[in-house]
Design a protein around this motif. Structure first.
Motif, PDB file in Angstrom:
ATOM      1  N   SER A  46     -39.499  -5.115  12.552  1.00  0.00           N
ATOM      2  CA  SER A  46     -40.521  -7.074  12.467  1.00  0.00           C
ATOM      3  C   SER A  46     -41.148  -7.532  13.808  1.00  0.00           C
ATOM      4  O   SER A  46     -42.297  -7.199  14.296  1.00  0.00           O
ATOM      5  CB  SER A  46     -40.278  -7.919  11.469  1.00  0.00           C
ATOM      6  OG  SER A  46     -40.096  -7.210  10.081  1.00  0.00           O
TER       7      SER A  46
ATOM      8  N   ARG B 109     -51.173 -10.335  12.551  1.00  0.00           N
ATOM      9  CA  ARG B 109     -50.834 -10.376  11.001  1.00  0.00           C
ATOM     10  C   ARG B 109     -50.025 -11.844  10.523  1.00  0.00           C
ATOM     11  O   ARG B 109     -49.112 -12.145   9.828  1.00  0.00           O
ATOM     12  CB  ARG B 109     -50.685  -9.503   9.978  1.00  0.00           C
ATOM     13  CG  ARG B 109     -51.731  -8.309   9.981  1.00  0.00           C
ATOM     14  CD  ARG B 109     -51.537  -6.717   9.626  1.00  0.00           C
ATOM     15  NE  ARG B 109     -50.831  -7.246   7.992  1.00  0.00           N
ATOM     16  CZ  ARG B 109     -50.713  -6.329   7.330  1.00  0.00           C
ATOM     17  NH1 ARG B 109     -50.802  -4.585   7.837  1.00  0.00           N
ATOM     18  NH2 ARG B 109     -50.483  -6.230   6.138  1.00  0.00           N
ATOM     19  N   GLY B 110     -49.315 -11.805  11.914  1.00  0.00           N
ATOM     20  CA  GLY B 110     -47.513 -12.629  12.269  1.00  0.00           C
ATOM     21  C   GLY B 110     -47.011 -11.363  11.806  1.00  0.00           C
ATOM     22  O   GLY B 110     -46.752 -10.567  11.618  1.00  0.00           O
ATOM     23  N   LEU B 111     -45.871 -13.014  11.813  1.00  0.00           N
ATOM     24  CA  LEU B 111     -44.407 -12.355  11.522  1.00  0.00           C
ATOM     25  C   LEU B 111     -44.463 -11.687   9.947  1.00  0.00           C
ATOM     26  O   LEU B 111     -45.007 -12.354   9.144  1.00  0.00           O
ATOM     27  CB  LEU B 111     -43.562 -13.442  12.174  1.00  0.00           C
ATOM     28  CG  LEU B 111     -41.991 -12.702  12.019  1.00  0.00           C
ATOM     29  CD1 LEU B 111     -42.004 -11.718  13.385  1.00  0.00           C
ATOM     30  CD2 LEU B 111     -41.116 -13.867  12.102  1.00  0.00           C
ATOM     31  N   HIS B 112     -43.862 -10.922  10.324  1.00  0.00           N
ATOM     32  CA  HIS B 112     -43.445 -10.240   8.558  1.00  0.00           C
ATOM     33  C   HIS B 112     -43.046 -10.902   7.263  1.00  0.00           C
ATOM     34  O   HIS B 112     -41.714 -11.767   8.054  1.00  0.00           O
ATOM     35  CB  HIS B 112     -42.341  -9.633   8.469  1.00  0.00           C
ATOM     36  CG  HIS B 112     -42.596  -8.290   7.446  1.00  0.00           C
ATOM     37  ND1 HIS B 112     -42.458  -8.495   5.668  1.00  0.00           N
ATOM     38  CD2 HIS B 112     -43.984  -7.017   7.053  1.00  0.00           C
ATOM     39  CE1 HIS B 112     -42.792  -7.239   5.236  1.00  0.00           C
ATOM     40  NE2 HIS B 112     -43.379  -7.116   4.851  1.00  0.00           N
ATOM     41  N   ALA B 113     -43.238 -11.405   6.670  1.00  0.00           N
ATOM     42  CA  ALA B 113     -42.402 -13.097   5.683  1.00  0.00           C
ATOM     43  C   ALA B 113     -41.487 -12.006   5.771  1.00  0.00           C
ATOM     44  O   ALA B 113     -40.303 -13.565   5.229  1.00  0.00           O
ATOM     45  CB  ALA B 113     -43.842 -12.794   4.256  1.00  0.00           C
TER      46      ALA B 113
ATOM     47  N   THR C 270     -38.491 -10.839   6.843  1.00  0.00           N
ATOM     48  CA  THR C 270     -37.555 -10.577   8.020  1.00  0.00           C
ATOM     49  C   THR C 270     -35.767 -10.323   7.412  1.00  0.00           C
ATOM     50  O   THR C 270     -35.796 -11.367   7.148  1.00  0.00           O
ATOM     51  CB  THR C 270     -37.893 -10.537   9.041  1.00  0.00           C
ATOM     52  OG1 THR C 270     -36.817 -11.641   9.552  1.00  0.00           O
ATOM     53  CG2 THR C 270     -39.090 -10.844   9.245  1.00  0.00           C
TER      54      THR C 270
ATOM     55  N   GLN D 185     -38.513 -19.024   4.522  1.00  0.00           N
ATOM     56  CA  GLN D 185     -38.588 -17.649   6.160  1.00  0.00           C
ATOM     57  C   GLN D 185     -38.286 -18.524   6.964  1.00  0.00           C
ATOM     58  O   GLN D 185     -37.910 -17.386   7.973  1.00  0.00           O
ATOM     59  CB  GLN D 185     -40.112 -18.066   5.845  1.00  0.00           C
ATOM     60  CG  GLN D 185     -40.584 -16.782   7.166  1.00  0.00           C
ATOM     61  CD  GLN D 185     -42.158 -17.203   6.907  1.00  0.00           C
ATOM     62  OE1 GLN D 185     -42.732 -18.532   6.735  1.00  0.00           O
ATOM     63  NE2 GLN D 185     -42.371 -15.868   7.974  1.00  0.00           N
TER      64      GLN D 185
ATOM     65  N   ASP E 258     -34.201 -17.739   6.911  1.00  0.00           N
ATOM     66  CA  ASP E 258     -34.175 -16.195   7.030  1.00  0.00           C
ATOM     67  C   ASP E 258     -34.327 -15.177   8.277  1.00  0.00           C
ATOM     68  O   ASP E 258     -33.944 -14.353   8.500  1.00  0.00           O
ATOM     69  CB  ASP E 258     -34.928 -15.732   6.109  1.00  0.00           C
ATOM     70  CG  ASP E 258     -34.471 -16.101   4.590  1.00  0.00           C
ATOM     71  OD1 ASP E 258     -32.986 -16.321   4.210  1.00  0.00           O
ATOM     72  OD2 ASP E 258     -35.928 -15.817   3.698  1.00  0.00           O
ATOM     73  N   THR E 259     -35.359 -15.589   8.805  1.00  0.00           N
ATOM     74  CA  THR E 259     -36.027 -15.399  10.001  1.00  0.00           C
ATOM     75  C   THR E 259     -35.105 -15.115  10.947  1.00  0.00           C
ATOM     76  O   THR E 259     -33.938 -14.683  11.805  1.00  0.00           O
ATOM     77  CB  THR E 259     -36.962 -15.592  11.006  1.00  0.00           C
ATOM     78  OG1 THR E 259     -38.090 -15.946   9.092  1.00  0.00           O
ATOM     79  CG2 THR E 259     -38.453 -15.104  11.872  1.00  0.00           C
TER      80      THR E 259
ATOM     81  N   SER F 174     -31.559 -13.321  11.599  1.00  0.00           N
ATOM     82  CA  SER F 174     -32.366 -12.067  11.963  1.00  0.00           C
ATOM     83  C   SER F 174     -32.216 -12.029  13.278  1.00  0.00           C
ATOM     84  O   SER F 174     -32.034 -10.968  14.367  1.00  0.00           O
ATOM     85  CB  SER F 174     -33.880 -11.385  11.853  1.00  0.00           C
ATOM     86  OG  SER F 174     -33.795 -10.896  10.465  1.00  0.00           O
TER      87      SER F 174
ATOM     88  N   SER G  21     -42.294 -18.157  16.996  1.00  0.00           N
ATOM     89  CA  SER G  21     -42.397 -16.840  16.001  1.00  0.00           C
ATOM     90  C   SER G  21     -43.076 -17.047  15.198  1.00  0.00           C
ATOM     91  O   SER G  21     -43.895 -15.779  14.970  1.00  0.00           O
ATOM     92  CB  SER G  21     -41.361 -15.298  16.386  1.00  0.00           C
ATOM     93  OG  SER G  21     -40.206 -15.649  15.006  1.00  0.00           O
ATOM     94  N   ILE G  22     -42.241 -17.451  14.213  1.00  0.00           N
ATOM     95  CA  ILE G  22     -43.590 -18.031  13.071  1.00  0.00           C
ATOM     96  C   ILE G  22     -44.436 -18.469  13.388  1.00  0.00           C
ATOM     97  O   ILE G  22     -45.924 -17.709  12.813  1.00  0.00           O
ATOM     98  CB  ILE G  22     -42.961 -18.365  11.380  1.00  0.00           C
ATOM     99  CG1 ILE G  22     -41.663 -17.290  10.830  1.00  0.00           C
ATOM    100  CG2 ILE G  22     -43.301 -19.033  10.778  1.00  0.00           C
ATOM    101  CD1 ILE G  22     -40.597 -17.882  10.428  1.00  0.00           C
TER     102      ILE G  22
ATOM    103  N   GLY H 177     -47.513 -16.298  15.092  1.00  0.00           N
ATOM    104  CA  GLY H 177     -48.363 -15.231  14.471  1.00  0.00           C
ATOM    105  C   GLY H 177     -49.503 -15.906  13.129  1.00  0.00           C
ATOM    106  O   GLY H 177     -50.387 -14.834  13.098  1.00  0.00           O
ATOM    107  N   ASN H 178     -49.467 -17.131  13.259  1.00  0.00           N
ATOM    108  CA  ASN H 178     -50.363 -17.783  11.864  1.00  0.00           C
ATOM    109  C   ASN H 178     -51.174 -18.321  12.514  1.00  0.00           C
ATOM    110  O   ASN H 178     -51.872 -19.966  13.264  1.00  0.00           O
ATOM    111  CB  ASN H 178     -49.163 -18.807  10.897  1.00  0.00           C
ATOM    112  CG  ASN H 178     -48.357 -18.072  10.350  1.00  0.00           C
ATOM    113  OD1 ASN H 178     -48.277 -16.870   9.695  1.00  0.00           O
ATOM    114  ND2 ASN H 178     -47.182 -18.965  10.443  1.00  0.00           N
TER     115      ASN H 178
END
Lengths: 174, 317
Positions: free
Chosen positions: A66, A75-79, A81, B28, B31-32, B35, B310-311, B314-315
């Motif tokens: 991701s 599309r932004g960061l994959h929801a 990851t 979200q 969880d991100t 990673s 990063s969230i 991307g939005n």
């Protein structure tokens, strides 16, 4: 979602993939599944690959590419990851990347870029259950259990049930 | 009512407060961040997500840890980073907040990380920036410090993954603590069954129980059987008037010592957002003890800030 009787049987393809992978297994090989479909395949294949190569040192890893995708700005960061897990030294390692469906090649580019941030592998090969055609980059799998043309407006989706069994469905492309 | 942090389709555009953020977005982020923890352990600790983007850290109020971890987070996302300590530059020459922001926008900034002594400053900036710019609140007055709240929750989740049966205690200066507010909102939204605050009446906001917490004034009662102890910094610089008799007296009643720690569960973790006043709110033996996760909080802070940046980036609308 439509269930299509013409769709390939994922469990059969898994057996074919394992056979076709045999020549690619070297004494020091890492099997790396790409989340999520490729990771399921890697989890299924790894124990039997180990069993059939008792003298080899095989290792297992998972990648979620991701953070390397080229559609982030659109599309932004994959929801969803998930953490990549590469519990071995990538340096000088022979790596077999596993994915469920090979399409444009963009996921594989992202996955390779990520791998190189762990180190310089000796080689990378790519093995997939289905090569559906439609590549957009000069990347192609060395091993595909099946080649099957799928129209661009459709998505071939792998899913896993509670018994760890894999199956394909066809969905309209988002 | 529309949440000013979200795009029209409900995605996170700015991070101003944890208050009112949907549970799915909190999860979200957490969880991100999980990673990104792995990224920091690799040979190359960078990912290319924010390549070509410019992140401006605008600090109208001093900070070392927060500023540094935001800087590292942005750099590990491959962004170009500029840090301005505005308190020491333009503002002292009379430039307004919006002038500062407009100038940075003219330099093609993509994201502002803002710290300010006034509550609402980040919100004010978010309302006035160009549509493509994202704003992160890095602490505004007594109001909110959402990334600190989130990194604390992330640390709790890492050590105590069974969050649905946790007992968490926040101890100390809740009144002046934007960290406490951000934590309480995040913890209650995530469904932590019991959040306690332990403090003298003079250091608690009025009607604090309306935030969904249980109030204790006695540490010996409040610490009983808790899984997580979150010590808050005694905000000396925000104190006006005689809220406390003395630092020594405070330590006697509300300082965390080994004896008081023994009242919590044997595997309880001890946290502190830093900077610590050793011997005021926490004893050195506890701060450096084996139940302390104060340094991991700092490490996880980078992962959480990478996740938020990063969230957001991307939005777009």
């Amino acid at each position: 979602m439509t269930l299509n009787p013409q769709l390939p049987n994922a469990e059969d393809l898994l057996l074919i993939l394992e056979q076709k992978l045999a020549p690619f297994i070297q004494p020091k090989t890492a099997i790396v599944g790409i989340h999520s479909g490729g990771a399921w395949i890697a989890e299924r294949l790894f124990p039997s690959l180990q069993q059939s190569h008792p003298d080899y040192s095989l290792v297992l890893g998972m990648l979620d590419s991701s953070f390397y995708r080229d559609d982030y700005n659109q599309r932004g960061l994959h929801a969803e990851t998930r953490p990549s897990q590469i519990p071995f030294d990538v340096e000088e390692q022979h790596i077999i990347l596993l994915d469920d469906v090979f399409y444009t090649g963009r996921t594989i580019r992202a996955a390779m870029n990520e791998l190189f941030d762990y180190g310089r592998p000796a080689s990378i090969s790519l093995a997939v259950l289905v090569d559906r055609g439609g590549r957009e980059l000069p990347i192609c799998p060395q091993v595909a259990a099946l080649e099957l043309e799928i129209p661009p407006q459709q998505k071939l989706q792998l899913s896993r049930d509670e018994n760890n069994q894999l199956q394909f469905t066809l969905e309209a492309h988002a | 009512m529309h949440n000013p942090q979200l795009t029209k389709d409900g995605k996170l555009k700015h991070l101003l407060t944890t208050e009112g953020l949907p549970r799915a977005i909190l999860n979200q982020i957490l969880d991100t961040a999980e990673s990104f923890v792995g990224v920091a352990e690799r040979e190359v600790k960078k990912v290319p997500l924010l390549r070509g983007k410019t992140v401006c850290n605008i600090f109208f109020e001093n900070s070392t840890r927060t500023r540094t971890t935001f800087e590292i987070a942005a750099k590990r996302l491959s962004a170009d980073v500029i840090t301005l300590n505005v308190g020491t530059s333009s503002q002292s020459k009379g430039e307004t907040i919006l002038d500062t922001v407009d100038n940075l926008t003219a330099m093609h900034a993509d994201m502002f990380v803002v710290r300010h002594a006034e509550s609402g400053a980040a919100h004010f900036i978010a309302q006035h920036v160009a549509p493509h710019i994202h704003v992160i609140n890095a602490g505004d007055g007594r109001h909110a410090h959402p990334t600190q709240g989130l990194l604390d929750v992330f640390t709790i989740r890492r050590y105590k993954p069974e969050m649905h049966n946790l007992r968490v205690a926040l101890v100390g200066d809740v009144l002046h603590s934007r960290v406490a507010r951000s934590e309480i909102h995040a913890l209650t939204t995530l469904g932590i069954p019991e959040v306690r605050v332990i403090a003298p009446k003079t250091l608690l906001p009025q009607h604090v129980e309306k935030l969904g917490v249980q109030v204790y004034h006695d540490m010996n009662e409040g610490l009983k059987d808790v899984d997580v102890i979150m010590m808050l910094r005694l905000q000396n610089e925000r104190m006006n008037g005689a809220l406390l008799p003395s630092a020594q007296e405070y330590f006697k009643c509300y300082g965390l010592t080994q004896e008081k720690l023994a009242l919590a569960k044997p595997d309880a973790i001890v946290m502190h957002p830093g900077p610590m006043n050793r011997g005021v709110e926490i004893d050195s033996a506890v701060a450096d003890g084996k139940q302390s996760v104060i340094l991991p909080q700092v490490t996880y802070g980078i992962a959480v800030r990478m996740a938020v940046m990063s969230i957001l980036a991307g939005n777009s609308e």
